[in-house]
Design an enzyme around this catalytic site. Structure first.
Site, PDB file in Angstrom:
ATOM      1  N   LYS A 222       0.761  -0.869  -0.131  1.00 49.21           N
ATOM      2  CA  LYS A 222       0.352   0.016  -0.425  1.00 49.21           C
ATOM      3  C   LYS A 222       1.336   1.173   0.179  1.00 49.21           C
ATOM      4  O   LYS A 222       2.191   1.245   0.995  1.00 49.21           O
ATOM      5  CB  LYS A 222      -0.933  -0.068   1.554  1.00 49.21           C
ATOM      6  CG  LYS A 222      -1.569   0.970   1.142  1.00 49.21           C
ATOM      7  CD  LYS A 222      -3.191   1.392   2.044  1.00 49.21           C
ATOM      8  CE  LYS A 222      -2.515   1.594   3.739  1.00 49.21           C
ATOM      9  NZ  LYS A 222      -3.062   0.700   5.285  1.00 49.21           N
ATOM     10  N   LYS A 224       0.842   5.330  -0.121  1.00 43.67           N
ATOM     11  CA  LYS A 224       0.669   6.793   0.599  1.00 43.67           C
ATOM     12  C   LYS A 224      -0.038   7.056  -0.875  1.00 43.67           C
ATOM     13  O   LYS A 224       0.569   7.347  -2.094  1.00 43.67           O
ATOM     14  CB  LYS A 224       0.823   7.591   1.740  1.00 43.67           C
ATOM     15  CG  LYS A 224       1.032   6.697   2.705  1.00 43.67           C
ATOM     16  CD  LYS A 224      -0.434   6.467   4.192  1.00 43.67           C
ATOM     17  CE  LYS A 224       0.165   5.316   5.432  1.00 43.67           C
ATOM     18  NZ  LYS A 224      -1.617   5.364   5.536  1.00 43.67           N
ATOM     19  N   ASP A 252      -3.793   4.969   0.002  1.00 47.08           N
ATOM     20  CA  ASP A 252      -4.211   5.693   1.320  1.00 47.08           C
ATOM     21  C   ASP A 252      -4.700   7.047   0.918  1.00 47.08           C
ATOM     22  O   ASP A 252      -3.037   7.022   1.152  1.00 47.08           O
ATOM     23  CB  ASP A 252      -3.512   4.997   2.274  1.00 47.08           C
ATOM     24  CG  ASP A 252      -4.670   5.167   3.451  1.00 47.08           C
ATOM     25  OD1 ASP A 252      -5.647   5.657   4.027  1.00 47.08           O
ATOM     26  OD2 ASP A 252      -3.864   4.629   4.657  1.00 47.08           O
ATOM     27  N   ASN A 254      -5.783   9.284   2.720  1.00 45.94           N
ATOM     28  CA  ASN A 254      -5.826   9.758   4.846  1.00 45.94           C
ATOM     29  C   ASN A 254      -6.611  10.785   5.150  1.00 45.94           C
ATOM     30  O   ASN A 254      -6.260  11.747   5.109  1.00 45.94           O
ATOM     31  CB  ASN A 254      -4.225   9.748   5.303  1.00 45.94           C
ATOM     32  CG  ASN A 254      -3.316   8.677   5.767  1.00 45.94           C
ATOM     33  OD1 ASN A 254      -2.946   7.930   4.228  1.00 45.94           O
ATOM     34  ND2 ASN A 254      -3.505   7.892   6.444  1.00 45.94           N
ATOM     35  N   GLU A 278      -8.341   3.762   0.013  1.00 47.89           N
ATOM     36  CA  GLU A 278      -8.189   3.350   1.979  1.00 47.89           C
ATOM     37  C   GLU A 278      -9.109   5.213   1.425  1.00 47.89           C
ATOM     38  O   GLU A 278      -7.992   6.087   1.184  1.00 47.89           O
ATOM     39  CB  GLU A 278      -7.408   3.177   2.315  1.00 47.89           C
ATOM     40  CG  GLU A 278      -7.489   2.930   3.887  1.00 47.89           C
ATOM     41  CD  GLU A 278      -6.489   1.977   4.251  1.00 47.89           C
ATOM     42  OE1 GLU A 278      -5.966   1.332   3.609  1.00 47.89           O
ATOM     43  OE2 GLU A 278      -5.861   2.755   5.291  1.00 47.89           O
ATOM     44  N   GLU A 305     -10.466   2.424  10.247  1.00 49.38           N
ATOM     45  CA  GLU A 305      -9.397   2.937  11.086  1.00 49.38           C
ATOM     46  C   GLU A 305      -9.973   4.095  11.954  1.00 49.38           C
ATOM     47  O   GLU A 305      -8.959   4.240  12.836  1.00 49.38           O
ATOM     48  CB  GLU A 305      -7.911   2.768  10.475  1.00 49.38           C
ATOM     49  CG  GLU A 305      -7.777   3.917   9.937  1.00 49.38           C
ATOM     50  CD  GLU A 305      -6.580   4.333   8.932  1.00 49.38           C
ATOM     51  OE1 GLU A 305      -5.817   3.614   8.159  1.00 49.38           O
ATOM     52  OE2 GLU A 305      -5.222   5.235   9.852  1.00 49.38           O
ATOM     53  N   ASP A 328      -9.303  -1.148  13.678  1.00 46.46           N
ATOM     54  CA  ASP A 328      -7.953  -1.339  14.738  1.00 46.46           C
ATOM     55  C   ASP A 328      -8.768  -1.699  16.360  1.00 46.46           C
ATOM     56  O   ASP A 328      -9.552  -1.698  16.574  1.00 46.46           O
ATOM     57  CB  ASP A 328      -8.127   1.049  13.969  1.00 46.46           C
ATOM     58  CG  ASP A 328      -7.023   1.439  15.252  1.00 46.46           C
ATOM     59  OD1 ASP A 328      -5.919   1.843  14.840  1.00 46.46           O
ATOM     60  OD2 ASP A 328      -6.902   1.509  16.376  1.00 46.46           O
ATOM     61  N   HIS A 355      -6.577  -2.873   9.809  1.00 38.15           N
ATOM     62  CA  HIS A 355      -5.898  -1.356  10.391  1.00 38.15           C
ATOM     63  C   HIS A 355      -4.646  -1.751  11.590  1.00 38.15           C
ATOM     64  O   HIS A 355      -4.952  -2.327  12.622  1.00 38.15           O
ATOM     65  CB  HIS A 355      -6.118  -0.334  10.576  1.00 38.15           C
ATOM     66  CG  HIS A 355      -5.191   0.970  10.745  1.00 38.15           C
ATOM     67  ND1 HIS A 355      -4.637   1.767  12.425  1.00 38.15           N
ATOM     68  CD2 HIS A 355      -4.039   1.348  10.275  1.00 38.15           C
ATOM     69  CE1 HIS A 355      -3.725   2.474  12.245  1.00 38.15           C
ATOM     70  NE2 HIS A 355      -3.385   2.502  10.646  1.00 38.15           N
ATOM     71  N   ALA A 356      -3.108  -1.587  10.545  1.00 40.10           N
ATOM     72  CA  ALA A 356      -2.472  -1.817  12.521  1.00 40.10           C
ATOM     73  C   ALA A 356      -1.154  -1.074  11.529  1.00 40.10           C
ATOM     74  O   ALA A 356      -1.418   0.105  10.857  1.00 40.10           O
ATOM     75  CB  ALA A 356      -1.346  -2.735  12.240  1.00 40.10           C
ATOM     76  N   GLY A 357       0.339  -1.161  12.081  1.00 40.91           N
ATOM     77  CA  GLY A 357       1.035  -0.076  12.209  1.00 40.91           C
ATOM     78  C   GLY A 357       1.508   0.541  13.744  1.00 40.91           C
ATOM     79  O   GLY A 357       1.350   0.361  14.314  1.00 40.91           O
TER      80      GLY A 357
HETATM   81 MG   LIG Z   1      -4.415   4.192   6.400  1.00 43.09          MG
END
Ligand SMILES: [Mg+2]
Length: 436
Positions: A222, A224, A252, A254, A278, A305, A328, A355-357
């Site tokens: 993925k 950004k 994504d 955001n 996303e 998320e 999340d 969702h993670a990170g």
């Molecule tokens: Mg995201």
């Protein structure tokens, strides 16, 4: 195993832990140019020295102290409870954590008090799983369907999912549970990675990290997007040129766009055959998501998320605003609320791609994904768990990724436990200037 009635919560500790990730632009995206990945970290002590309930809420720096303050005010309510009370009166305890009418004014059921409720819920489930000497995913999977349904708050939810439907979903999956557990342990679950795709990285670093991710076995990556259409097209063209059509690619935004802008932008990216786009717009704009999804079909829309509660997910599912459900671990009301969301996604036949990170999110949310695979939706569903390779070294039981797959966690609990040395080294001393 010690009798659950003999284990009692005797103390609460919290820590404001912040990592200076903004220095390397790790985590940078269209809306968050300089995050300092942080944890509002909670431990519940018991009368057994080595048994603690642990959880955290992920934030990106400033305000971590506010989150922590909300956690402290709610966590005090569980002091003195025994583990058999926590198991037998689980829903009542969860409801009590959200029942202060004056705090409720600060929500209701979203924002820092709701996330604080989630932190306490997660810590209690961590404690239950640890006392039963099982990783959380397996502890949940081996509970009776009725026991799981009994911990879910169905208020405001029944027009999307009611208790009978939830029970039916779990009963249907019961027969394949043991086979699924064996399969989860032997195969793991597919991960996707965002590590190459931060917006602050130049093309060379992005391609270098993409190459490494492909070599490491990731099938989906993925990137950004959302600041400049020209840049997005250049970056995606480079990725397609170097890695071909076989690599699955998601993007994504955001929340960067308005609804009409999102539709135009996503349609300009159609040729890149995206696995999903996303967070195209504000996370609570359910009608907007629904309009976007219809206008950019068949490009799938993913979100969740930053959806504040099960009620947002219900609307997204009912109005076809999301093709992919991104739960999340620390955004909503903890395990109790995420169980509702996982079951509701199953009812609407939408896959969960968590969702993670951040910090600790991979460690925690993997349990919900494994639970979903084993006890709810099985292995047929498309499911990728986000993986970002930052800050795992600070955890006692870091996630294990092999050949692009999360390996089933083995250690008891939800695995939010940080190393004491990391907690003390990165504990933040609040500077009064921050509050001006
Ligand atoms: Mg995201």
């Amino acid at each position: 195993m010690t009798n659950l009635s003999e284990i009692k919560i005797t103390g609460i500790q919290t820590f404001d832990v912040r990592f200076p990730t903004s220095k390397s632009l790790d985590g940078s995206d269209a809306m968050n140019p300089d995050p300092d990945y942080s944890a509002a970290y909670l431990t519940l002590q018991t009368n057994f020295l080595h048994l603690q309930g642990v959880s955290l809420v992920f934030t990106i720096g400033r305000g971590n102290d506010l989150q922590l303050s909300a956690i402290e005010r709610l966590a005090i309510k569980v002091k003195g409870l025994t583990l058999d009370q926590i198991f037998n009166d689980n829903l009542k305890i969860y409801m009590d954590l959200g029942s202060d009418s004056q705090y409720r004014w600060l929500g209701p059921e979203y924002g820092i008090f709701h996330m604080a409720r989630g932190a306490v819920s997660n810590a209690l489930w961590d404690l239950l799983a640890k006392a039963n000497q099982k990783p959380l995913w397996r502890y949940l999977a081996e509970l009776e369907p009725k026991e799981l349904v009994n911990v879910i708050d169905f208020s405001y939810l029944e027009d999307g999912l009611n208790a009978d439907e939830a029970l039916e979903i779990l009963e249907l999956a019961r027969d394949s549970k043991q086979v699924n557990i064996s399969r989860a342990i032997s195969e793991g679950l597919p991960a996707y990675t965002t590590s190459p795709g931060w917006l602050g990285y130049d093309d060379q670093k992005m391609l270098q990290l993409t190459r490494k991710a492909v070599e490491d076995g990731f099938k989906l990556i993925k990137f950004k997007c959302g600041l400049s259409l020209k840049d997005d097209r250049r970056r995606l063209s480079l990725v397609r040129e170097k890695f071909g059509k076989e690599l699955l690619v998601a993007v994504d935004a955001n929340q960067k766009w308005g609804v009409d802008e999102a539709i135009d932008w996503i349609n300009e990216l159609k040729e890149f055959d995206l696995s999903w786009v996303e967070e195209p717009t504000h996370p609570e704009d359910v009608v907007g998501h629904s309009q976007i999804a219809a206008a950019v079909a068949p490009t799938p829309i993913a979100t969740g998320e930053m959806a504040g509660s099960r009620i947002t997910f219900k609307q997204l599912l009912k109005l076809d605003g999301q093709a992919i459900v991104q739960i999340d671990a620390t955004r909503v009301g903890g395990v109790n609320e995420n169980l509702a969301i996982v079951l509701m996604a199953r009812k609407f036949k939408k896959p969960i791609c968590p969702h993670a990170g951040g910090v600790g999110l991979c460690e925690m949310v993997q349990h919900l994904a494994f639970f979903d695979a084993v006890a709810v939706s099985g292995f047929k569903n498309l499911r990728y768990i986000e993986f970002v390779d930052h800050l795992h070294e600070h955890f006692k039981y870091p996630v294990e990724i092999q050949n692009g797959c999360y390996q089933a966690p083995k250690n008891p609990g939800m695995n939010a436990d940080m190393k004491e040395s990391s907690v003390s080294r990165y504990t933040h001393n609040l500077d009064k200037k921050e509050m001006l």
